[in-house]
Scaffold this active site. Sequence first.
Site, PDB file in Angstrom:
ATOM      1  N   SER A   1       0.855  -1.195   0.000  1.00 45.76           N
ATOM      2  CA  SER A   1       0.000   0.000   0.000  1.00 45.76           C
ATOM      3  C   SER A   1       0.886   1.240   0.000  1.00 45.76           C
ATOM      4  O   SER A   1       2.049   1.178   0.395  1.00 45.76           O
ATOM      5  CB  SER A   1      -0.859   0.040   1.266  1.00 45.76           C
ATOM      6  N   ASP A   2       0.342   2.369  -0.383  1.00 47.68           N
ATOM      7  CA  ASP A   2       1.054   3.616  -0.139  1.00 47.68           C
ATOM      8  C   ASP A   2       1.035   3.867   1.376  1.00 47.68           C
ATOM      9  O   ASP A   2       0.314   3.186   2.130  1.00 47.68           O
ATOM     10  CB  ASP A   2       0.426   4.785  -0.917  1.00 47.68           C
ATOM     11  N   ALA A   3       1.850   4.813   1.822  1.00 49.64           N
ATOM     12  CA  ALA A   3       2.045   5.021   3.255  1.00 49.64           C
ATOM     13  C   ALA A   3       0.721   5.336   3.958  1.00 49.64           C
ATOM     14  O   ALA A   3       0.069   6.330   3.632  1.00 49.64           O
ATOM     15  CB  ALA A   3       3.039   6.152   3.478  1.00 49.64           C
TER      16      ALA A   3
END
Length: 734
Positions: free
Chosen positions: A269-271
């Site tokens: 996932s993105d942050a």
Amino acid sequence: MSERSSGLASGRVERLLAQLTPQEKLGQLTQYFFFGRAVVDDTDPEQAQWVDAALSRGEVGSLLFLRTADETNRMQRLAIEGNRLGIPVLFGFDVIHGLRTVFPVPIALAASWDSVLIERVQGVAAREARAVGIHWSFAPMVDIARDPRWGRMVEGAGEDPLLASVVAAAQVRGLQGGKTVTDGHVLAGPKHFAGYGAALGGRDYDESDISDQQLWNVYLPPFQAAIEAGAGSIMSAYMDLNGVPATGNAWLLIDVLRKTLGFTGFVVSDADAVRDLTTHHFVASLSDAGVVALNAGLDMEMAKVDAAMGHITPADVDIERLDESVRRILEVKEALGLFDRPFVDEDAAALILADPTHRDLARQAAESTAVLLRNKGVLPLRECDVKRLAVIGPMADSRRDTLGPWVFAYDIDETVTILAGLRARLDGHAEVAFAPGVGFDERTYPSFFADHGPSTPDGFDSEVESARAVDIAQAADVAVVVLGERQDMVGEYASRSSIELPGNQLCLLQAVVATGTPTVLVLLNGRPLDLRWADRNVSAILEAWYPGTRGGEAIANLLFGDASPAGKLPFTWPRTVGQVPLHYAATRGHDPNRQDTRYWDETSTPLYCFGHGLSYTRFEYSDLVVETPEVQRDGKAVVSVDVTNVSERAGVEVVQLYLHQRYGTSSRPLRELKAFERVELSAGQTKQVHLEIGPEGRRYWSAATRDWVLDSTRFDVWVGTDSQATLHAEFTVL
Ligand code: BGC
């Protein structure tokens, strides 16, 4: 030697899988930020200790943001000792355009239209990263960007699906060293899946509403190319795509990514994007966020602190689904050789980071990526004509701005600014005077990483400084004015509602030009800017982007003709923000002869078209021949064209082919780039260039049939130096 897993090794993965508890498995799917010393002096001892503790409890599968060999070794030791099965962690990092050696920003690399160069650049970036123990780069960013208000345009390859696909594949090959990760290379992680670049109004993180035909024809092709090049991971995006968060979107991550695009690696996932599923009001709790993301096809959660994975009750997840993700992560660790060689050699790393050939490549890349936007005969400068040079502008001597955004492990002291490059180039031949002229108002620009370039120094008196700039311009034979956007005005969380030159830079430029001294404008920026005044009044404009460690040397070489500009714009350059979005591959509408006058207060044409870029060499195109006037539906059209260098110096030209379909299941864009080739021609030389358009270049996704189609129809072809090429031919597909 390939580091892909052997049959024997995958036995290890299965054995580990059988021994891990569900909680430990969720730990393997967790990636934590470790800022530590990574971002300037922004050390967060509390978080560092927290991560140390999580590692020594065996709750972490991966860490991001470590960047030195001693630190990766230390943390790896903690990790291996911390989990009862001795599983090593995977270290990820944003190696976007270099680690110690900083190359031009990605949008600049795309402007080279040179996949060989891009592959070499990312190969060196990977070599430096791997040497310090980084295994995986969150690159390339392959998001199509058609709205320059969006600050992350600087990280991608621009507006065009074909160019972006070629650049994406080259970056993956460079980072990984092949379809699988080879020695001295890192795993590539194309991002952000999918449609992040279409943020409403260009506002970072805002929703994207993308029609199916745009998604398939424009936004997904670069991901497809990266996957075909072997990219081992993909990062899911932050935003809602058509109302469903990308990171919890099973259709996107399973049906599209795995089933249609054939991706077999792992998805991170993105942050904090898993946690964001609660922010989006898509799920009720953090534990639901973890379960929903896993069920939607996510394999690893990137989290700042307190990952959703840690909140999941194992009974809530399907164990087969969980095992599938854990297997992917363990296989990657094994393929990278982490079980057998978890540590790096710190002395060897120091030598690799210092390798002078890396710096040479940085200079060469900066020379190949600059785009000459305008030249009324001033460039190249001749040493014999320039006895006094004025270098003006707030970033002309800013090392941090020369490097650009998304770099963290650079050596600021070895960075060559434009002023330093010109001084070195003219040493003993000319006097070089410098004045910043104006400063930047720091309060106006929030800095994402608190890592910005020069602020206006204390006691800076704008009136005195701009008067001094005008004085040195007046006394000079030539003025080089370096303007643009400070590097923290572009990148993540750096959208702008205007594309004008920030601050008082335009006034400074106007005052310098008013002296009558021949003026060259050099731009440091990551998106098109409103250059209407400059284009009418300044003799030459060179787009230098953020050119990296050896940028100043490269720009000096270009200005004095030791190198010749050959870059071409990877996006359409609008005149004003009011035209945005403006891309060349639009469709033909009612009253096409007046397509250029759609506004009453401004023409609707761009200031510089897609593919534009001048050179010190002149090229002529002739004899465009369609060798296949009639093509079977599954056949290839072949065209040839003669390209002649009609000047007295060698040069490089990017020969571009654009296609238009006359009729069919959908109306198709006025022009679409379908092939290009970089050719090097010596003075007077002619080369015949052959370009092909196969069925894959003609098929498209049609909203009429909701499927891919390949029409029997007639095509227009244009070949030339940019997207306004006039040499025309036609062919028929039976
Ligand atoms: C960005 C990603 C980046 C990640 C880790 C996020 O905020 O959107 O592109 O890879 O941070 O730094």
